[in-house]
Design a protein around this motif. Sequence first.
Motif, PDB file in Angstrom:
ATOM      1  N   VAL A 332       0.887  -1.127  -0.318  1.00  0.00           N
ATOM      2  CA  VAL A 332      -0.227  -0.041   0.538  1.00  0.00           C
ATOM      3  C   VAL A 332       0.566   1.132   0.727  1.00  0.00           C
ATOM      4  CG1 VAL A 332      -1.589   0.957   0.952  1.00  0.00           C
ATOM      5  CG2 VAL A 332      -1.753  -1.153   0.949  1.00  0.00           C
ATOM      6  N   ASP A 333       1.604   1.615   0.875  1.00  0.00           N
ATOM      7  CA  ASP A 333       2.825   2.566   1.376  1.00  0.00           C
ATOM      8  C   ASP A 333       3.619   2.829  -0.650  1.00  0.00           C
ATOM      9  OD1 ASP A 333       2.388   2.818   3.685  1.00  0.00           O
ATOM     10  OD2 ASP A 333       4.312   1.975   4.600  1.00  0.00           O
ATOM     11  N   LYS A 336       1.323   4.492  -2.853  1.00  0.00           N
ATOM     12  CA  LYS A 336       0.301   5.750  -1.971  1.00  0.00           C
ATOM     13  C   LYS A 336       2.147   6.481  -2.679  1.00  0.00           C
ATOM     14  CE  LYS A 336      -1.851   5.120   1.889  1.00  0.00           C
ATOM     15  NZ  LYS A 336      -2.312   4.848   3.371  1.00  0.00           N
ATOM     16  N   LEU A 339       1.768   7.127  -6.840  1.00  0.00           N
ATOM     17  CA  LEU A 339       1.327   8.370  -6.746  1.00  0.00           C
ATOM     18  C   LEU A 339       1.592   9.810  -6.669  1.00  0.00           C
ATOM     19  CD1 LEU A 339      -1.667   9.017  -7.930  1.00  0.00           C
ATOM     20  CD2 LEU A 339      -2.328   8.445  -5.550  1.00  0.00           C
ATOM     21  N   ILE A 340       1.814   9.834  -5.473  1.00  0.00           N
ATOM     22  CA  ILE A 340       2.121  11.175  -4.684  1.00  0.00           C
ATOM     23  C   ILE A 340       4.008  11.902  -6.014  1.00  0.00           C
ATOM     24  CG2 ILE A 340       3.527  12.757  -3.266  1.00  0.00           C
ATOM     25  CD1 ILE A 340       1.798  10.825  -1.014  1.00  0.00           C
ATOM     26  N   PRO A 368      -5.680  11.304  -8.553  1.00  0.00           N
ATOM     27  CA  PRO A 368      -5.831  11.295  -7.203  1.00  0.00           C
ATOM     28  C   PRO A 368      -8.203  11.073  -8.068  1.00  0.00           C
ATOM     29  CG  PRO A 368      -6.051  13.706  -6.503  1.00  0.00           C
ATOM     30  CD  PRO A 368      -5.232  13.201  -8.119  1.00  0.00           C
ATOM     31  N   SER A 385      -7.542  -5.315  -2.463  1.00  0.00           N
ATOM     32  CA  SER A 385      -6.463  -4.928  -2.716  1.00  0.00           C
ATOM     33  C   SER A 385      -4.954  -5.166  -2.495  1.00  0.00           C
ATOM     34  CB  SER A 385      -6.275  -3.067  -1.744  1.00  0.00           C
ATOM     35  OG  SER A 385      -6.932  -2.015  -1.896  1.00  0.00           O
TER      36      SER A 385
END
Length: 431
Positions: A332-333, A336, A339-340, A368, A385
């Motif tokens: 998950v990290d 993230k 995406l950032i 997003p 997920s």
Amino acid sequence: MIGSLISFSLRNRLVVLLLATGLFGWGVYSISINKVDAIPDLSENQVIVFTEWMGRSPQIIEDQVTYPLVTNLQGMPQVKYVRGVSMFGMSFIYIIFDDKTDVYWARERVLERLNYANRLLPEGAVPTLGPDGTGVGHILWYTLDAPGMDLGEQRAIQDWYVKFSLQNVAGVSEIASFGGFQKQYQITLDPNKLTYFNLSVPQVIGAVRANNNESGGRKFELSDIGYIIKTTGYLQSTEQIEDIPVVTTNTIPVRVKDVATVQMTGESRLGIFDLNGEGEAVGGIVVMRYGENAAEVIANVKAKMKEVAVGLPKGVKFNIVYDRSGLIKESVDSVKATLIEEMLVASVLVFIFLFHWRSALIIIIQLPLSVAIGFILLNAFDISSNIMSLTGIALAIGVIVDDAIVMVENAYRHLADAQSREDAFNKENYG
């Protein structure tokens, strides 16, 4: 059609903004309720039937247990095929259902067939259903760190205290114990002494069973007081087993100790569990129930472990050997961070080349929003997920960025050309 859609969006900007805000809010909610796991569940929709008949060879198990069960479990609705495996003392039947079949409906159909098939099995062979988990349901392994404690005592703590407590956690299908010794009384008969006293093995077995029993009496009243009579006859030590009379010859009882030796020992094992080459260990495997949220179940199990640890003997504590939550968190990290990073890089590049903050803002909003809509679809199709789905989202982010840059640059160029033509027209006609 695309031109009409763009024209409609330009004429109804407020409607488009409200729709985008609603989808984003729905997507954020979908992210919060989406099931999180590290490994995608690609296992077949199956129900396992396990039958234990210890001491029998694989061929006997195949002929008397596996074959009758397989033939009677075939022909059920929505069944693709039935597999059977026979081994020493055990039989496994795998009933594979269609992928769209509800697993609990399938288990009910199997139980209905087992009620009929039970009469075809030999005495002592009782089929049971396996846990309602999948092949990737092993989400957490733990051992008991108990220095100086006997392996039999550790297994007793695991089987009679830890296992029952952890099984109450929501989402847990089974706590499978492993390692150590399962304590039992072992009677080793001497054939020469049996021959001398003219006894048989079934006679000794019958005597032990008859003397390891409790029976209730009745209630009677005496002087307005009620009394309940019962007998307590459960065996509690090796000495009690040794003193059991098997037969009486000339008023002299022949006891178990006269024809056998009795000892407290462990059940025969087919293997051991060694931890990091430091010796044997005792522990359990947490099997998650079908369709549950792995991250949530692991967190609940860990919280329950803290409660259970309070009641463990002094010096005994849990040692987590395998924990899938670390892999889940890293997956998950990673998405993230991807995406950032892509949002920042794409926005900065667009701002540098076009020097237009509104164009960069479009990309910041689009990424997003697209990911949020993706999670809405994941929940709609009941997809968790996991590594595969999150990797797909990460790859899709790159495509979205490319598309956004091309579309924004193209729109910016057309707007700039239109503005240039308008300025030239105004200058030509109005000076």
